[in-house]
Design an enzyme around this catalytic site. Structure first.
Site, PDB file in Angstrom:
ATOM      1  N   LYS A 115      23.051 -23.046 -32.291  1.00 31.98           N
ATOM      2  CA  LYS A 115      24.026 -22.104 -31.751  1.00 31.98           C
ATOM      3  C   LYS A 115      25.440 -22.645 -31.990  1.00 31.98           C
ATOM      4  CE  LYS A 115      20.643 -19.688 -29.795  1.00 31.98           C
ATOM      5  NZ  LYS A 115      20.297 -18.311 -30.150  1.00 31.98           N
TER       6      LYS A 115
ATOM      7  N   HIS B   3       9.672 -15.340 -37.155  1.00 34.00           N
ATOM      8  CA  HIS B   3      10.440 -14.730 -36.070  1.00 34.00           C
ATOM      9  C   HIS B   3      10.076 -13.256 -35.973  1.00 34.00           C
ATOM     10  CE1 HIS B   3      13.816 -13.566 -33.522  1.00 34.00           C
ATOM     11  NE2 HIS B   3      14.032 -14.849 -33.293  1.00 34.00           N
TER      12      HIS B   3
END
Length: 473
Positions: A168, A287
């Site tokens: 992140k 994902h």
């Protein structure tokens, strides 16, 4: 036998496709739909309409019906059940003969099962809740490129869940700073770091630069820790040619694992990539971006347990599967059902976990469920209890948000994990004694102590939208 007469006009589906006396065959593909019919449409007619429109029928009788054996090829609605707690919806069970589908093609199966029928006017809402894939079909699909056992051998990591972290902010970092974050997390004690689902090859972070800096970080962290490390390098791209180019480059530089967004990249593309990974000795992280568009509405769409089965057939070594305790949607019993479907070789029908059919995966290896989304060290006892050893626990903000930096966040998570695994092995109840276990471990880990202080008030207490249609006992 084909029909002997030809009668034009709109079809009465019930008279042809509703067969409550039908004996299900081992070779049939079975599906259960949650159906909300339009007012005035009977349950039997609505169920038969779904069977018809997802198999052989069109809206009217056509003369070419005489040229084939429709009774052999048609889908059959063979049972109807009430949905607990609903006056409108019901479950329709439908059997499809094996010859309706191309071997090894998940795409072909679901073009029928969730194709035009979902826009059919006879129903107000329609949701595919579960599918039973017969062993003949399972054996024609690629399955996991490697599976849990092979991955553990490659990484030389046993007896505990694997630890990961999504870098992140997910967008905006340069390649050099991105690689630095990867290095700090891996050096601090994580097994993996990860590209987020929408990290592809943006102007600020071209894929080749990202791959090179991440691989440098992996090799440096491995040298310092003596452990195998990895970064899920997302090879998702706009064309299959670009996907293969990125995968080949990842192989060339020596990375052990790549990543695919299996729903947005497309099922055919993902299946092709899965086959490539098996041939080239590459692990494949998967994902599920876009899944909630299909699975979150409890009355219309596709249940995630079906999407999980699809992925197991197409192939992947990891799949995101919810957390129960984090920020993302996921009923506890349903999530445990998904975990079982991903890992186990044979799964018995269990309505308490939303599983309608027995499912035999034959020799296909199981894959790791991934817990990711809003989790931190306080969640560790519950995560280890729910997911067990064969899982990947992935802390993004719960690593990178540590006040002392990325390495400290990784260290805190590793320390918490090992404390919970040891306590579990000693026979302690993690979900009841978790606070005590973590507090004691923090006495010898200042990183863990700071993480616990930082996130002690962070909770995600929103109710689950998609709940199981059963009463838990």
């Amino acid at each position: 036998m084909a029909a002997k007469t030809y009668d034009a006009g709109v079809k009465d589906y019930r008279s042809i496709y509703w067969e409550p006396q039908y004996q299900v065959k081992d070779s049939d593909i079975l599906a259960v739909f949650k159906v909300v019919p339009q007012p005035g449409v009977s349950r039997e007619e609505a169920a038969a309409a779904v069977a018809a429109e997802s198999s052989t029928a069109t809206w009217t009788t056509v003369w070419t019906d005489l040229l084939t054996d429709l009774d052999y090829y048609k889908g059959r609605a063979y049972a109807i059940e009430d949905v607990p707690g609903s006056d409108e919806a019901f479950y329709a069970f439908i059997a499809y003969p094996m010859d309706l589908f191309e071997e090894g093609s998940v795409v072909n199966v679901f073009t029928s099962l969730v194709g035009n029928v979902f826009g059919f006017k006879a129903v107000r809402a329609l949701r595919l809740e579960d599918v039973r894939f017969p062993l003949w079909f399972v054996m024609t699909c690629p399955g996991a490129p490697h599976g849990m056992k092979v991955e553990r051998d490659l990484l030389d990591k046993y007896g505990r869940p694997l630890l990961g972290c999504t870098i992140k902010p997910k967008l905006g970092l340069s390649a050099k700073n991105y690689g630095r974050a990867v290095y700090e997390c891996l050096r601090g004690g994580l097994d993996f770091t990860k590209d987020d689902e929408n990290v592809n090859s943006q102007p600020f972070l071209r894929w080749r630069d990202r791959f090179l800096f991440c691989q440098e970080a992996i090799e440096k962290a491995e040298a310092e820790t003596g452990e195998r490390k990895g970064h899920y390098m997302n090879v998702t791209a706009g064309t299959m040619e670009e996907i293969y180019e990125r995968a080949e480059f990842a192989k060339e530089i020596g990375t052990p694992i790549i990543m695919s967004d299996y729903l947005t990249v497309g099922w055919s593309a993902h299946t092709s990539l899965s086959r490539w990974c098996r041939k080239n000795g590459m692990l494949l992280h998967v994902h599920r971006a876009m899944h909630a568009v299909m699975d979150r509405n409890p009355n219309h769409g596709i249940n995630f347990r079906v999407l999980a089965k699809i992925l197991r057939l197409m192939g992947g070594d990891h799949l995101h599967s919810g957390t129960v305790v984090g920020k993302l949607e996921g009923d506890r019993e349903a999530t445990i059902g998904w975990i079982n479907l991903l890992r186990d070789r044979f799964i018995k029908a269990d309505r308490s976990r939303g599983i309608f059919f027995d499912q035999d995966w034959g020799p296909q290896p199981g894959l790791f469920p991934v817990a990711s989304g809003g989790i931190h060290v306080w969640h560790m006892p519950a995560l280890v209890s729910i997911f067990g050893n064969d899982s990947v626990l992935q802390f993004g903000g719960g690593t990178l948000g540590h006040p002392w930096g990325n390495a400290a966040g990784a260290c805190a998570n590793r320390f918490a994990l090992e404390a919970c695994v040891q306590a579990r092995n000693d026979g302690r109840n993690l979900e009841k004694e978790g606070k005590e276990i973590l507090t004691k471990a923090a006495q010898t880990s200042p990183e863990l102590r700071m993480a616990m202080e930082t996130w002690k008030e962070v909770r995600f207490e929103f109710d689950t939208v998609d709940k199981l249609d059963v009463q838990h006992r």
